[in-house]
Design an enzyme around this catalytic site. Structure first.
Site, mmCIF file in Angstrom:
data_model
loop_
_atom_site.group_PDB
_atom_site.id
_atom_site.type_symbol
_atom_site.label_atom_id
_atom_site.label_comp_id
_atom_site.label_asym_id
_atom_site.label_seq_id
_atom_site.Cartn_x
_atom_site.Cartn_y
_atom_site.Cartn_z
ATOM 1 N N SER A 72 0.868 -1.193 0.000
ATOM 2 C CA SER A 72 0.000 0.000 0.000
ATOM 3 C C SER A 72 0.893 1.229 0.000
ATOM 4 C CB SER A 72 -0.850 0.003 1.271
ATOM 5 O OG SER A 72 -1.558 1.214 1.415
ATOM 6 N N TYR A 113 -2.339 -0.827 10.434
ATOM 7 C CA TYR A 113 -2.291 -1.094 8.987
ATOM 8 C C TYR A 113 -0.928 -0.656 8.427
ATOM 9 C CZ TYR A 113 -3.980 -1.311 4.135
ATOM 10 O OH TYR A 113 -4.147 -1.621 2.799
ATOM 11 N N LYS A 164 2.060 -2.911 6.667
ATOM 12 C CA LYS A 164 2.511 -2.707 5.282
ATOM 13 C C LYS A 164 3.986 -2.268 5.230
ATOM 14 C CE LYS A 164 -1.423 -3.798 3.278
ATOM 15 N NZ LYS A 164 -1.579 -5.008 2.457
HETATM 16 N N1 LIG Z 1 -8.641 -1.203 -1.532
HETATM 17 C C1 LIG Z 1 -7.675 -0.322 -1.343
HETATM 18 O O1 LIG Z 1 -7.850 0.898 -1.403
HETATM 19 C C2 LIG Z 1 -6.280 -0.798 -1.068
HETATM 20 C C3 LIG Z 1 -5.262 0.151 -1.118
HETATM 21 C C4 LIG Z 1 -3.958 -0.259 -0.867
HETATM 22 C C5 LIG Z 1 -3.697 -1.578 -0.594
HETATM 23 N N2 LIG Z 1 -4.727 -2.475 -0.537
HETATM 24 C C6 LIG Z 1 -4.391 -3.852 -0.227
HETATM 25 O O2 LIG Z 1 -4.850 -4.663 -1.286
HETATM 26 C C7 LIG Z 1 -5.201 -5.949 -0.785
HETATM 27 C C8 LIG Z 1 -6.608 -6.311 -1.245
HETATM 28 O O3 LIG Z 1 -7.511 -5.318 -0.792
HETATM 29 P P1 LIG Z 1 -9.011 -5.290 -1.312
HETATM 30 O O4 LIG Z 1 -9.451 -3.892 -1.201
HETATM 31 O O5 LIG Z 1 -9.101 -6.020 -2.582
HETATM 32 O O6 LIG Z 1 -9.723 -6.139 -0.140
HETATM 33 P P2 LIG Z 1 -11.121 -6.916 -0.151
HETATM 34 O O7 LIG Z 1 -12.008 -6.430 -1.247
HETATM 35 O O8 LIG Z 1 -11.606 -6.856 1.265
HETATM 36 O O9 LIG Z 1 -10.709 -8.437 -0.516
HETATM 37 C C9 LIG Z 1 -9.953 -9.177 0.400
HETATM 38 C C10 LIG Z 1 -9.714 -10.560 -0.170
HETATM 39 O O10 LIG Z 1 -8.901 -11.305 0.738
HETATM 40 C C11 LIG Z 1 -9.547 -12.541 1.060
HETATM 41 N N3 LIG Z 1 -9.181 -12.935 2.408
HETATM 42 C C12 LIG Z 1 -9.352 -12.245 3.563
HETATM 43 N N4 LIG Z 1 -8.903 -12.970 4.600
HETATM 44 C C13 LIG Z 1 -8.416 -14.135 4.091
HETATM 45 C C14 LIG Z 1 -7.821 -15.289 4.667
HETATM 46 N N5 LIG Z 1 -7.626 -15.407 5.998
HETATM 47 N N6 LIG Z 1 -7.450 -16.301 3.856
HETATM 48 C C15 LIG Z 1 -7.634 -16.217 2.515
HETATM 49 N N7 LIG Z 1 -8.191 -15.136 1.911
HETATM 50 C C16 LIG Z 1 -8.581 -14.116 2.707
HETATM 51 C C17 LIG Z 1 -11.041 -12.226 0.903
HETATM 52 O O11 LIG Z 1 -11.840 -13.383 0.694
HETATM 53 P P3 LIG Z 1 -12.533 -14.171 1.944
HETATM 54 O O12 LIG Z 1 -13.074 -13.137 2.873
HETATM 55 O O13 LIG Z 1 -13.580 -15.034 1.297
HETATM 56 O O14 LIG Z 1 -11.436 -14.995 2.550
HETATM 57 C C18 LIG Z 1 -10.993 -11.372 -0.363
HETATM 58 O O15 LIG Z 1 -10.839 -12.194 -1.503
HETATM 59 C C19 LIG Z 1 -5.042 -5.884 0.728
HETATM 60 O O16 LIG Z 1 -3.795 -6.426 1.081
HETATM 61 C C20 LIG Z 1 -5.064 -4.400 1.017
HETATM 62 O O17 LIG Z 1 -4.374 -4.066 2.178
HETATM 63 C C21 LIG Z 1 -6.003 -2.111 -0.777
#
Ligand SMILES: NC(=O)c1ccc[n+]([C@@H]2O[C@H](COP(=O)([O-])OP(=O)(O)OC[C@H]3O[C@@H](n4cnc5c(N)ncnc54)[C@H](OP(=O)(O)O)[C@@H]3O)[C@@H](O)[C@H]2O)c1
Length: 254
Positions: free
Chosen positions: A146, A159, A163
């Protein structure tokens, strides 16, 4: 004069595992890798969401293989990765955010975020990298970190800690795995509209703060990570390891 050979962005013949591949950024990464020719496995806990993702992809002639897996369970990770072929590409996208003021952070929330963002990512990477080494695969490991792995943010002490730790892990992994030709990098998005950010971005004051800091004047979309993840996975990024690729619309430029 020798003529430079254009490196390939194609991922044909490559196998990829995307954790958190059932939705959000992980699903977009999985679709991007499949578009570029890779055979892609997507891992998450919820079977229904995984199946919905694979169905959506199949409707567009893209095959994704669902894997039900809780990545916080190291024994399960080992059993599942041992049962699958060795991978050329690993994208660690599964992650969690629990935002609260530093002085209010509970042990439970600290442990929950660290358990997935750092501990699980560490051990999934360890297992997948071990299989890469055994199979002599010069692979690519990409952690979805991130911009918060590079700057601080309000109510984001845990968080950010998770990261920033991932950024350190990336550099140390790159040092040790370089001799195998395995590259390790992070991809660092700004605020992208997904389930993870929905509640934060629903607050008008917070959205204003976000838009003031993103120099391009808009929040990110999942499509914004698709090109960068294919690039880092491909031979076109063949000399890039231990690096962070910012996908932050200029947030960290100031
Ligand atoms: N969205 C943003 O603005 C943003 C910005 C910077 C970085 N990020 C990073 O990008 C990544 C993805 O974010 P996102 O926004 O796509 O999140 P999201 O929409 O909440 O998706 C999270 C994914 O992780 C899976 N997951 C969660 N816990 C898990 C576990 N214990 N085992 C296996 N799978 C698991 C979830 O599926 P299940 O719940 O079914 O397991 C889902 O597929 C994260 O690392 C986040 O920190 C996001």
């Amino acid at each position: 004069m020798t003529f430079p050979q254009m490196p390939s962005f194609s991922l044909h013949g490559k196998r990829a595992l995307v954790t958190g591949g059932s939705r959000g950024l992980g699903f977009a990464c999985a679709v991007a890798l499949a578009h570029a020719g890779a055979q892609v496995w997507i891992a998450a806990r919820d079977r229904q969401t995984l199946e919905a993702a694979t169905t959506l992809a199949a409707e567009r002639d893209l095959r994704l293989h669902p894997v039900v897996l809780d990545i916080t369970d190291v024994a399960q990770v080992e059993a599942v990765t041992d049962a699958l072929p060795a991978f050329d590409i690993l994208v660690n996208s599964a992650g969690l955010a629990r935002h609260e003021p530093f002085l209010a952070v509970s042990e439970a929330n600290f442990d929950a975020v660290m358990a997935i963002n750092l501990r699980a990512t560490f051990f999934v990477s360890q297992r997948v990298a071990a299989r890469m080494r055994e199979a002599c695969i010069a692979g690519s490991i990409i952690h979805i970190s991130s911009q918060m792995g590079h700057v601080g943010g309000p109510k984001r002490s845990v968080y950010c800690a998770s990261k920033f730790a991932l950024e350190g892990l990336t550099k140390a992994m790159a040092l040790e795995l370089g001799e195998d030709g395995i590259r390790v990098n992070t991809l660092c998005p700004t605020f992208i509209e997904t389930a993870l950010t929905a509640s934060s971005l629903a607050d008008p004051d917070f959205r204003r703060y976000v838009l003031e800091n993103i120099k391009l004047g808009r929040t990110g979309t999942v499509e914004d990570v698709m090109g960068p993840v294919v690039f880092l996975a491909s031979g076109a990024a063949g000399m890039i390891t231990g690096s962070a690729l910012m996908v932050d619309g200029g947030w960290t430029a100031s």
